[in-house]
Write an enzyme that holds these catalytic residues in place. Structure first.
Site, short mmCIF file in Angstrom:
data_model
loop_
_atom_site.label_atom_id
_atom_site.label_comp_id
_atom_site.label_asym_id
_atom_site.label_seq_id
_atom_site.Cartn_x
_atom_site.Cartn_y
_atom_site.Cartn_z
N ASP A 160 6.24 -43.86 -9.04
CA ASP A 160 6.95 -44.90 -8.29
C ASP A 160 6.43 -46.30 -8.57
OD1 ASP A 160 8.28 -42.80 -7.20
OD2 ASP A 160 7.66 -43.14 -5.13
N GLU B 102 -4.39 -36.04 -0.69
CA GLU B 102 -5.24 -37.23 -0.67
C GLU B 102 -5.23 -37.86 0.71
OE1 GLU B 102 -5.40 -39.47 -5.00
OE2 GLU B 102 -4.21 -40.35 -3.41
#
Length: 748
Positions: A21, A84
């Site tokens: 992205d 994460e």
């Protein structure tokens, strides 16, 4: 149950993002902005990362102080990103770390409630993963989306947003300066923290001032740091101001106060480190009534009287380390363990006698003797006995003496001029002077002579004083025979009496700090080895105090860096060959031209003549093939900027405020990938903008900027046709719209 010991943080910031992205766009620009702010940032730039985060990445998360999470449209599709995120939240809860979300072209409510593309992502995940994990990921998104952060919505220019974010993160790091942990500081530290807590009386509602007093190198800052870490969570707000004396000297007391006053609210903890002036301390603190009930102010100082004059409620005196603590600390650095190797026990005890329980001396001596033979230890001890200076000075100087000649020069250069400066900038300067800065600074770090914190060079006061004393002792009675001049009194003496010699390599002078001095036309005649000359003004409102009654006849040909604010002549000396110049900075000068004719300057990287209101012309820039930045802002009489050749390294060209500029003439192909910025606003008389190029990315960028400025352009100027069109047609837009032509990533 006591809180867990924080894991040492090696990185200031950990960037979490979905690569597909934003890697080559927003996150890439943000990473660059953080680097420009000297923020140590971890970024995982692997393209194919699999489904599960690695152990090395988990370690990087644990070793980061601040987490910046870029939520993009497809962020939730990445299970790697979601893992994460949960790991980041675990570290936040465990260690009290800061999490900053950035919502990049995505609605925060969609992230918080998993709507839109985030809902679609979880439809996909629910087919592969257990409900327990799905709920964990959703809870993490909901929690982080509720944190205070940044939203790219309604932001026209991303580069402004990333700069704002980077500066805000830098401010947050300065409010909590202890992102880098020093393991040796933990030896004996709990004893000091416990004793200081006992006199702070945190539970009481009055405002208390506590002093921490001791000699240089004894560990006052380390102790104050540990107290801050331990107690800050108990206060509504907190601030730790490091190196107060140095910061006031460099930036002024207003600047230092502004760094913490806005942060202190309600019950506050304020620590002022290294204060040596009673008046300044009273100004920094003000009255006790300026603080809310329960606030605590801790001040560290080498001067007991400073603490008494501010009416400290208690003063904690830091004693030398005990024998066992000293042995443990020394062994950590000399042997990388808590005790000496058997054969070295007796030698280690002799070393401790010289260190006198001073942590800094123990560290430096340990590093200087690491991996040395017994014979080398005996030789070093023999040298310590012969030191005519104080024992601590001799112990520190032993590490300096073991450097080679170039490493010594690098250390003295840093000690005299670059303490607290940006590491990368200093490396560039040292490299330009012929030093091997990267390996040289690495050696200084390994020897404990310097350290790097948030990209800046740090020297302990004692080591800094040692470096200055080494230079002073080169010639005690005649500063004109020393290699480096930095004290304004010494520079004034050398200039007034024309006492410079070929020993002088560097001169730095704040012209606002001396009385008027008139230079002899031959002032620099004997300074054949002068390579850095900086006559600068710390206050722009004050004129130059350096005068030349007649024309300066020469400057040393070895000069690499020349800065002379408000230079008083109409041109540089005729008898000056500038081929070695790397940076020429003569802002606000009286220059009309640099020199007669054109010169070849193969090494020049930066030219700054901004504010030179009499400057009519500059030389053909093609004589500077390695030029990277040209700053000619506010040169009111400048008519033309011209280059007859290719400038492959040019990054920035500043021409704002050049009201008489009629033409900017640059030949074909100058617009290389390196060019990042042309500033042309307020060039109200610009008639010709001739920057022809086969690089159509330039024209695409102009179209992009014009569009954002709301300026219409005809079909003739469509990007596809601009490479064959006359750029003169752009002049009205450039002149009237105050545009920054930012090329950067659109260059093709």
């Amino acid at each position: 149950m006591s809180p867990p010991t924080p894991t040492p943080t090696l990185h200031d910031v950990f960037l979490s993002f979905r690569g597909e992205d934003t890697r080559n766009g927003f996150t890439g620009h943000l990473y660059a902005a953080l680097c420009r702010e000297n923020i140590n940032t971890f970024i995982d730039d692997r393209l194919n990362r699999g489904d599960h985060i690695s152990d090395s990445l988990r370690k990087a998360i644990e070793e980061s102080a601040i987490y910046v999470i870029v939520f993009s449209e497809h962020y939730a599709y990445s299970t790697w990103c979601l893992d994460e995120l949960t790991q980041i939240l675990e570290c936040k809860e465990k260690f009290g770390r800061l999490v900053i979300p950035i919502f990049y072209k995505v609605d925060p409510s969609n992230v918080r409630h998993q709507r839109g593309s985030y809902a679609d992502a979880f439809v996909k995940h629910e087919k592969r993963f257990k409900e327990e994990l799905i709920l964990k990921w959703k809870a993490a998104l909901t929690q982080v989306a509720g944190f205070s952060g940044w939203d790219s919505k309604n932001r026209h220019f991303e580069y402004l947003l990333v700069e704002e974010i980077a500066k805000d993160i830098r401010r947050k790091l300065y409010r909590s300066p202890f992102t880098l942990s020093d393991c040796q500081g933990q030896i004996g530290i709990h004893k000091h923290v416990a004793q200081i807590k006992s006199i702070l009386h945190v539970e009481a509602t009055d405002v208390r001032i506590i002093g921490i007093w001791g000699i240089g190198g004894i560990g006052k800052t380390t102790i104050a740091s540990a107290v801050y870490k331990n107690l800050a969570p108990q206060f509504s707000s907190s601030s730790f101001v490091e190196k107060v004396h140095e910061e006031i000297e460099r930036f002024g007391i207003r600047h230092v106060k502004s760094n913490y006053l806005s942060e202190l609210r309600a019950k506050a903890l304020l620590i002022l480190d290294d204060v040596n002036n009673s008046g300044q301390l009273k100004d920094l603190i003000g009255g006790r009534d300026a603080f809310d009930q329960g606030s605590r102010i801790i001040v560290t100082s080498r001067d007991m009287q400073v603490l008494k004059n501010v009416d400290a409620d208690e003063i904690y005196e830091v004693d030398e380390m005990s024998f066992q603590e000293s042995l443990q600390l020394f062994s950590f650095h000399a042997f990388k363990q808590n005790y000496p190797i058997g054969a070295y026990m007796g030698l280690s005890e002799k070393v401790l006698n010289y260190a006198k329980g001073i942590p800094l001396a123990l560290k430096v001596l340990g590093l200087s003797l690491q991996n040395r033979t017994e014979e080398e230890w005996e030789s070093a001890l023999g040298k310590l006995k012969k030191q005519p200076e104080g024992e601590i000075f001799g112990a520190l100087k032993l590490s300096y003496d073991r450097l080679d000649d170039e490493e010594k020069d690098i250390f003295l250069e840093i000690a005299c001029f670059y303490r607290g400066h940006d590491m990368n900038t200093v490396k560039q300067i040292l490299d330009s002077c012929g030093f091997s800065a990267t390996i040289g600074m690495r050696v200084l770090i390994d020897r404990g002579l310097i350290s790097i914190l948030k990209g800046e060079i740090v020297l302990h006061d004692l080591i800094h004083e040692m470096g200055l004393e080494i230079v002073r002792q080169q010639c005690v009675n005649d500063p004109g025979k020393r290699s480096r001049l930095w004290k304004h009194e010494d520079v004034y003496h050398v200039l007034r009496k024309n006492k410079g010699t070929d020993s002088v390599q560097c001169i730095f002078l704040d012209m606002c700090r001396i009385k008027e001095v008139q230079l002899n036309p031959q002032t620099f005649k004997m300074m054949h080895n002068l390579r850095l000359l900086q006559f600068y003004k710390s206050s722009k409102n004050q004129g130059s105090n350096v005068y030349i009654p007649s024309f300066l006849l020469s400057l040393p040909d070895d000069l690499r860096f020349l800065r002379w604010d408000a230079f008083p002549q109409r041109s540089l000396p005729l008898d000056f060959s500038p081929e070695n110049l790397v940076q020429l900075d003569m802002r606000d000068s009286q220059l009309e031209q640099l020199w007669e004719g054109d010169q070849h300057l193969p090494n020049l990287k930066k030219l700054d003549l901004s504010g030179s209101r009499k400057l009519i012309r500059i030389p053909d820039l093609s004589g500077c093939p390695n030029i990277e930045e040209v700053i000619l802002s506010e040169c009111k009489e400048l008519v033309q900027v011209y280059s007859s050749g290719f400038l492959s390294r040019l990054k920035c060209l500043w021409l704002n405020g050049c009201v008489e500029l009629r033409s900017l003439i640059i030949p074909s192909n100058i617009l290389s990938r390196s060019l990042g910025l042309i500033v042309l606003y307020n060039c109200c008389n610009l008639k010709m903008f001739s920057v022809s190029s086969t690089n159509t990315g330039f024209y695409h960028m102009v179209a992009h900027v014009l569009e954002h400025e709301g300026i219409a352009y005809t079909e003739t100027f469509c990007p596809g046709n601009w490479h064959s069109a006359s750029t003169n047609n752009l002049v009205p837009y450039l002149r009237n719209s105050h545009i920054l032509l930012t090329l950067l990533s659109l260059m093709s």
